[in-house]
Design a protein around this motif. Structure first.
Motif, mmCIF file in Angstrom:
data_model
loop_
_atom_site.group_PDB
_atom_site.id
_atom_site.type_symbol
_atom_site.label_atom_id
_atom_site.label_comp_id
_atom_site.label_asym_id
_atom_site.label_seq_id
_atom_site.Cartn_x
_atom_site.Cartn_y
_atom_site.Cartn_z
ATOM 1 N N MET A 62 -16.573 -10.288 -8.992
ATOM 2 C CA MET A 62 -15.507 -9.744 -8.159
ATOM 3 C C MET A 62 -14.227 -9.668 -8.990
ATOM 4 S SD MET A 62 -17.369 -9.362 -5.508
ATOM 5 C CE MET A 62 -16.061 -8.532 -4.581
ATOM 6 N N ARG A 63 -13.408 -8.670 -8.681
ATOM 7 C CA ARG A 63 -12.188 -8.470 -9.473
ATOM 8 C C ARG A 63 -11.062 -8.006 -8.551
ATOM 9 N NH1 ARG A 63 -12.791 -4.540 -14.606
ATOM 10 N NH2 ARG A 63 -13.340 -3.095 -12.949
ATOM 11 N N HIS A 64 -9.929 -8.713 -8.605
ATOM 12 C CA HIS A 64 -8.808 -8.361 -7.735
ATOM 13 C C HIS A 64 -8.013 -7.203 -8.332
ATOM 14 C CE1 HIS A 64 -6.468 -9.310 -4.192
ATOM 15 N NE2 HIS A 64 -5.393 -9.020 -4.888
ATOM 16 N N MET A 65 -7.637 -6.278 -7.471
ATOM 17 C CA MET A 65 -6.962 -5.064 -7.916
ATOM 18 C C MET A 65 -5.675 -4.863 -7.115
ATOM 19 S SD MET A 65 -8.513 -1.180 -7.975
ATOM 20 C CE MET A 65 -8.968 -1.245 -6.234
ATOM 21 N N SER A 66 -4.599 -4.523 -7.801
ATOM 22 C CA SER A 66 -3.351 -4.170 -7.141
ATOM 23 C C SER A 66 -3.316 -2.674 -6.863
ATOM 24 C CB SER A 66 -2.144 -4.526 -8.019
ATOM 25 O OG SER A 66 -2.077 -5.904 -8.271
ATOM 26 N N MET A 67 -2.684 -2.307 -5.778
ATOM 27 C CA MET A 67 -2.407 -0.904 -5.520
ATOM 28 C C MET A 67 -1.124 -0.488 -6.256
ATOM 29 S SD MET A 67 -4.615 0.603 -3.484
ATOM 30 C CE MET A 67 -5.763 -0.198 -4.631
ATOM 31 N N PRO A 68 -1.071 0.741 -6.762
ATOM 32 C CA PRO A 68 0.211 1.221 -7.277
ATOM 33 C C PRO A 68 1.214 1.282 -6.133
ATOM 34 C CG PRO A 68 -1.389 3.010 -7.150
ATOM 35 C CD PRO A 68 -2.128 1.750 -6.858
ATOM 36 N N LEU A 69 2.486 1.225 -6.456
ATOM 37 C CA LEU A 69 3.533 1.162 -5.433
ATOM 38 C C LEU A 69 3.415 2.279 -4.403
ATOM 39 C CD1 LEU A 69 6.619 0.145 -7.600
ATOM 40 C CD2 LEU A 69 5.494 -1.227 -5.853
ATOM 41 N N ALA A 70 3.024 3.466 -4.839
ATOM 42 C CA ALA A 70 2.934 4.607 -3.924
ATOM 43 C C ALA A 70 1.868 4.412 -2.855
ATOM 44 C CB ALA A 70 2.656 5.885 -4.714
ATOM 45 N N LEU A 71 0.899 3.508 -3.104
ATOM 46 C CA LEU A 71 -0.177 3.264 -2.144
ATOM 47 C C LEU A 71 -0.039 1.920 -1.443
ATOM 48 C CD1 LEU A 71 -3.271 4.710 -4.043
ATOM 49 C CD2 LEU A 71 -1.952 5.748 -2.197
ATOM 50 N N MET A 72 1.098 1.277 -1.626
ATOM 51 C CA MET A 72 1.351 0.021 -0.925
ATOM 52 C C MET A 72 2.046 0.306 0.394
ATOM 53 S SD MET A 72 2.650 -2.912 -3.569
ATOM 54 C CE MET A 72 1.555 -3.655 -4.789
#
Length: 211
Positions: A62-72
């Protein structure tokens, strides 16, 4: 009258490749840099991974992923501000963007081509991912879990997995923590609930070798 089959209660009852998969949780470069005992946890996870591979256990990273700011949206921004301890939403810096160094699995645990890497934006490894589908499609009833962090992602995954009818096996000395007291509370909660098995690395390795 039908006889009732014992559901299993020991590590040996479940620790077989036709019953159990190994889930390696968030062993990413950017996360391990924050762990007080990152090198020790990595070494113990590697020993578990080596034993699982030798006995042909299914392995899923499993790997945690951040959303780019535009998709937050509102929740993602609020969560990022809480974790980064900031009050200004314009100051958010996504930590685990796809393609960044911190997003990648530590090189010591390089996933093989016959192992899955599943990205997620949640703390439970089952929410919004195909993990439960993969386990059920393989006919598995259980999963072993190791990685980081106990108090953030391991406990939610264990509780969620149990709610799905899977038997979790938590390899405690191979589960790192960013906050020791919070991790102790997580282990106490899991032990109190009683639907997860908790063991040490040596126990898993010995059971895997006998499978």
């Amino acid at each position: 009258m039908h006889s009732i089959k014992h559901p299993g209660k020991t590590i040996g009852d479940f620790c077989r490749p036709d019953q159990m998969a190994l889930v390696v949780y968030d062993m990413q470069i950017g996360i391990m840099r924050q762990m007080p005992d990152g090198a020790g946890i990595t070494a113990r996870v590697l020993s578990i991974l080596t034993a699982a591979r030798a006995s042909n256990f299914p392995v899923i990273f499993m790997r945690h992923m951040s959303m780019p700011l535009a998709l937050m949206g509102a929740f993602q921004r609020r969560q990022a501000m809480a974790w980064q301890r900031i009050d200004d939403p314009t100051a958010i810096k996504p930590w685990f963007l796809r393609g960044s160094e911190g997003f990648e699995i530590v090189p010591e645990l390089q996933p093989r081509c016959d192992e899955a890497v599943i990205d997620k934006i949640t703390f439970s490894a089952f929410e919004g991912t195909p993990l439960s589908i993969i386990l059920r499609d393989l006919g598995l009833t259980s999963f072993a879990i190791c990685g980081v962090a106990t108090e953030i992602g391991i406990e939610p995954t264990v509780r969620h997995g149990a709610d799905l009818g899977l038997v979790p096996l938590v390899i405690s000395d191979a589960c790192g923590a960013g906050h020791a007291e919070a991790a102790e509370r997580s282990f106490a909660n899991m032990a109190f609930m009683g639907d997860a098995l908790i063991c040490q690395s040596a126990d898993f390795i010995a059971a895997a070798r006998q499978s």
